[in-house]
Design a protein around this motif. Structure first.
Motif, mmCIF file in Angstrom:
data_model
loop_
_atom_site.group_PDB
_atom_site.id
_atom_site.type_symbol
_atom_site.label_atom_id
_atom_site.label_comp_id
_atom_site.label_asym_id
_atom_site.label_seq_id
_atom_site.Cartn_x
_atom_site.Cartn_y
_atom_site.Cartn_z
ATOM 1 N N SER A 13 0.814 -1.216 0.000
ATOM 2 C CA SER A 13 0.000 0.000 0.000
ATOM 3 C C SER A 13 0.851 1.271 0.000
ATOM 4 N N ASP A 14 2.190 1.122 0.078
ATOM 5 C CA ASP A 14 3.094 2.272 0.062
ATOM 6 C C ASP A 14 3.730 2.445 -1.317
ATOM 7 N N LYS A 15 4.467 3.532 -1.479
ATOM 8 C CA LYS A 15 5.107 3.837 -2.749
ATOM 9 C C LYS A 15 6.610 4.034 -2.565
ATOM 10 N N PRO A 16 7.408 3.726 -3.597
ATOM 11 C CA PRO A 16 8.850 3.997 -3.517
ATOM 12 C C PRO A 16 9.098 5.484 -3.264
ATOM 13 N N GLY A 17 10.067 5.776 -2.398
ATOM 14 C CA GLY A 17 10.374 7.155 -2.053
ATOM 15 C C GLY A 17 9.595 7.666 -0.859
ATOM 16 N N GLN A 18 8.572 6.922 -0.455
ATOM 17 C CA GLN A 18 7.774 7.330 0.697
ATOM 18 C C GLN A 18 8.571 7.095 1.984
ATOM 19 N N LYS A 19 8.426 8.014 2.942
ATOM 20 C CA LYS A 19 9.116 7.876 4.215
ATOM 21 C C LYS A 19 8.196 7.255 5.253
ATOM 22 N N THR A 20 8.760 6.357 6.060
ATOM 23 C CA THR A 20 7.984 5.711 7.112
ATOM 24 C C THR A 20 8.933 5.347 8.249
ATOM 25 N N THR A 21 8.364 4.882 9.352
ATOM 26 C CA THR A 21 9.176 4.430 10.483
ATOM 27 C C THR A 21 9.118 2.913 10.568
ATOM 28 N N VAL A 22 10.258 2.305 10.847
ATOM 29 C CA VAL A 22 10.337 0.860 11.045
ATOM 30 C C VAL A 22 10.782 0.604 12.479
ATOM 31 N N THR A 23 9.947 -0.116 13.211
ATOM 32 C CA THR A 23 10.282 -0.476 14.593
ATOM 33 C C THR A 23 10.775 -1.917 14.594
ATOM 34 N N TYR A 24 11.914 -2.160 15.231
ATOM 35 C CA TYR A 24 12.491 -3.500 15.226
ATOM 36 C C TYR A 24 13.141 -3.776 16.582
ATOM 37 N N ALA A 25 13.353 -5.070 16.823
ATOM 38 C CA ALA A 25 14.004 -5.496 18.073
ATOM 39 C C ALA A 25 15.432 -5.932 17.767
ATOM 40 N N ARG A 26 16.373 -5.463 18.634
ATOM 41 C CA ARG A 26 17.778 -5.854 18.509
ATOM 42 C C ARG A 26 18.343 -6.052 19.906
ATOM 43 N N ASP A 27 18.866 -7.251 20.127
ATOM 44 C CA ASP A 27 19.459 -7.582 21.434
ATOM 45 C C ASP A 27 18.478 -7.331 22.574
ATOM 46 N N GLY A 28 17.214 -7.632 22.342
ATOM 47 C CA GLY A 28 16.206 -7.505 23.388
ATOM 48 C C GLY A 28 15.659 -6.116 23.577
ATOM 49 N N ALA A 29 16.177 -5.138 22.837
ATOM 50 C CA ALA A 29 15.710 -3.755 22.970
ATOM 51 C C ALA A 29 14.971 -3.332 21.701
ATOM 52 N N GLU A 30 13.947 -2.506 21.891
ATOM 53 C CA GLU A 30 13.143 -2.031 20.761
ATOM 54 C C GLU A 30 13.742 -0.735 20.214
ATOM 55 N N ARG A 31 13.888 -0.659 18.909
ATOM 56 C CA ARG A 31 14.459 0.515 18.274
ATOM 57 C C ARG A 31 13.564 0.983 17.128
ATOM 58 N N THR A 32 13.752 2.226 16.718
ATOM 59 C CA THR A 32 12.972 2.793 15.611
ATOM 60 C C THR A 32 13.912 3.489 14.637
ATOM 61 N N ALA A 33 13.655 3.276 13.349
ATOM 62 C CA ALA A 33 14.474 3.912 12.319
ATOM 63 C C ALA A 33 13.562 4.599 11.292
ATOM 64 N N GLU A 34 14.013 5.761 10.829
ATOM 65 C CA GLU A 34 13.300 6.436 9.745
ATOM 66 C C GLU A 34 13.824 5.864 8.417
ATOM 67 N N VAL A 35 12.883 5.417 7.588
ATOM 68 C CA VAL A 35 13.269 4.732 6.361
ATOM 69 C C VAL A 35 12.608 5.407 5.161
ATOM 70 N N THR A 36 13.400 5.625 4.112
ATOM 71 C CA THR A 36 12.853 6.048 2.818
ATOM 72 C C THR A 36 12.775 4.808 1.956
ATOM 73 N N LEU A 37 11.557 4.399 1.638
ATOM 74 C CA LEU A 37 11.343 3.135 0.971
ATOM 75 C C LEU A 37 11.949 3.119 -0.427
ATOM 76 N N GLY A 38 12.525 1.977 -0.790
ATOM 77 C CA GLY A 38 13.069 1.786 -2.116
ATOM 78 C C GLY A 38 12.034 1.131 -3.025
ATOM 79 N N GLU A 39 12.511 0.601 -4.155
ATOM 80 C CA GLU A 39 11.618 -0.032 -5.128
ATOM 81 C C GLU A 39 11.947 -1.515 -5.266
ATOM 82 N N GLN A 40 10.911 -2.288 -5.397
ATOM 83 C CA GLN A 40 11.102 -3.724 -5.496
ATOM 84 C C GLN A 40 11.658 -4.131 -6.850
#
Length: 386
Positions: free
Chosen positions: A359-386
């Motif tokens: 439902s998103d488009k290439p170039g669109q910005k979004t946040t990705v929340t992920y777990a690393r070493d038991g801690a939750e982190r958030t990254a700002e991502v500019t989506l690429g193209e498949q």
């Protein structure tokens, strides 16, 4: 006096009976209830539409053939007979552009894309085959065809006839933005091998994001903005045409919903078609470049797998590989991270991740929340193209 009054009374009763016998007889109740509801509703609408106009029904219908922008529109049929005639006109006009495609033991449908012999169909119809037998509507002898390119991520493919018959007729593709819930549609194809079959229904929803299974010949694709229809979609309909009453292809029927409570059997009256806009985008690139050069599909640039929690419930997507220079790589996401949210959407499986990205488009910005070493982190991502 008594006799005279009696005679006059009998005479009045006789005249009353004769008068009643000259009136139009009422329909029997069984016949009244058998009048088709569709015909009654359509006829009632036509009569009501003329209440503020002294023109005839035909003139009133003609006056409604253009909207405010001056674009031609098809007027609503005034009677059931007109609706039937509209169906028959569309079928006569479009069915010659719908073909049957055979790939060894498999069978599906296709739509003539242009007069050069290009035919668009589903990627899961062509599978791994390179050569095909194509039978045109009403044709007796099949033609041979060769695969141009397949794009499984959108479940679309293009094949080309080795010899183009002079009567080959390209379909007209409609504007996906004008597809609305409630529009009458016809599905054309070869369900269960029954060539040139037609079913009817309505557009029952738009904007659906649907994921195919990989079993049973599916590509596993997640496709956004699909058209949902009540027209029957059966095996063999895949790759055919979903057509409006303007004679325009508004989608390519691709799959039917499955009901887990029925053991995965198709749910009646719920089918999905890839919208015409996406069909034109993908097929147009394949015809021009022999491949897809601009998918329009957003991507994180990772390879992942679904992970489960201690209760064996899906709990996120573990990043197995990160494509160098891709969206995830630029945002600092690494192999071993577990993605649990994109934007406001929870991610539990690869399918849920694919549905969000669809439902998103290439170039669109979004946040990705992920777990690393038991801690939750958030990254700002500019989506690429498949």
């Amino acid at each position: 006096m008594d006799v005279s009054r009696s005679r006059r009374a009998r005479s009045r009763r006789a005249r009353s009976r004769r008068a009643r016998s000259r009136r139009a007889p009422a329909f029997p109740s069984a016949l009244r209830t058998a009048v088709p509801l569709t015909a009654a509703v359509i006829l009632g609408a036509a009569l009501l539409s003329g209440c503020n106009d002294s023109s005839t029904p035909a003139e009133a219908a003609a006056s409604r053939t253009k909207d405010a922008s001056g674009q031609r529109q098809v007027a609503a049929p005034a009677t059931a007979g007109d609706l039937q005639a509209a169906y028959q006109r569309v079928i006569k006009d479009v069915l010659p552009s719908v073909v049957q495609i055979e790939t060894g033991g498999e069978l599906g449908s296709g739509v003539v894309y242009d007069d050069k012999g290009h035919i668009v169909t589903n990627a899961h119809v062509v599978g791994n085959a390179k050569r095909f037998r194509v039978t045109t509507a009403g044709g007796r002898q099949p033609f041979t065809a060769t695969l141009v390119s397949s794009y499984p991520d959108q479940d679309l493919a293009v094949v080309k006839l080795d010899k183009v018959p002079p009567y080959l007729k390209a379909a007209t593709f409609g504007d996906s933005k004008k597809v609305e819930v409630g529009q009458i549609v016809l599905a054309m194809g070869s369900p269960l091998g029954l060539a040139s079959s037609v079913t009817q229904g309505i557009v029952s929803a738009t904007g659906r994001t649907v994921s195919e299974g990989q079993g049973g010949g599916g590509t596993g694709a997640t496709i956004a903005n699909m058209v949902q229809t009540s027209a029957a979609i059966n095996p063999g309909n895949s790759g055919g045409a979903l057509v409006n009453l303007n004679g325009e292809v508004i989608g390519i029927p691709t799959l039917a919903a499955a009901d887990p409570q029925l053991g995965g059997s198709a749910a009646p009256g719920i089918g999905f078609a890839i919208p015409a806009s996406m069909v034109k985008t993908i097929a147009g690139q394949i015809v021009r470049y022999n491949k897809v050069v601009d998918s329009g599909r957003a991507a994180l640039g990772i390879t992942g797998r679904t992970v489960v929690d201690a209760s064996y419930r899906p709990a996120g997507v573990a990043v197995v590989e990160v494509r160098a220079g891709g969206a995830a790589d630029r945002a600092g996401i690494r192999p071993g991270d577990v993605i649990i949210r994109v934007g406001d959407d929870d991610i539990t499986t690869m399918t849920s991740l694919a549905e969000v990205l669809a439902s998103d488009k290439p170039g669109q910005k979004t946040t990705v929340t992920y777990a690393r070493d038991g801690a939750e982190r958030t990254a700002e991502v500019t989506l690429g193209e498949q």
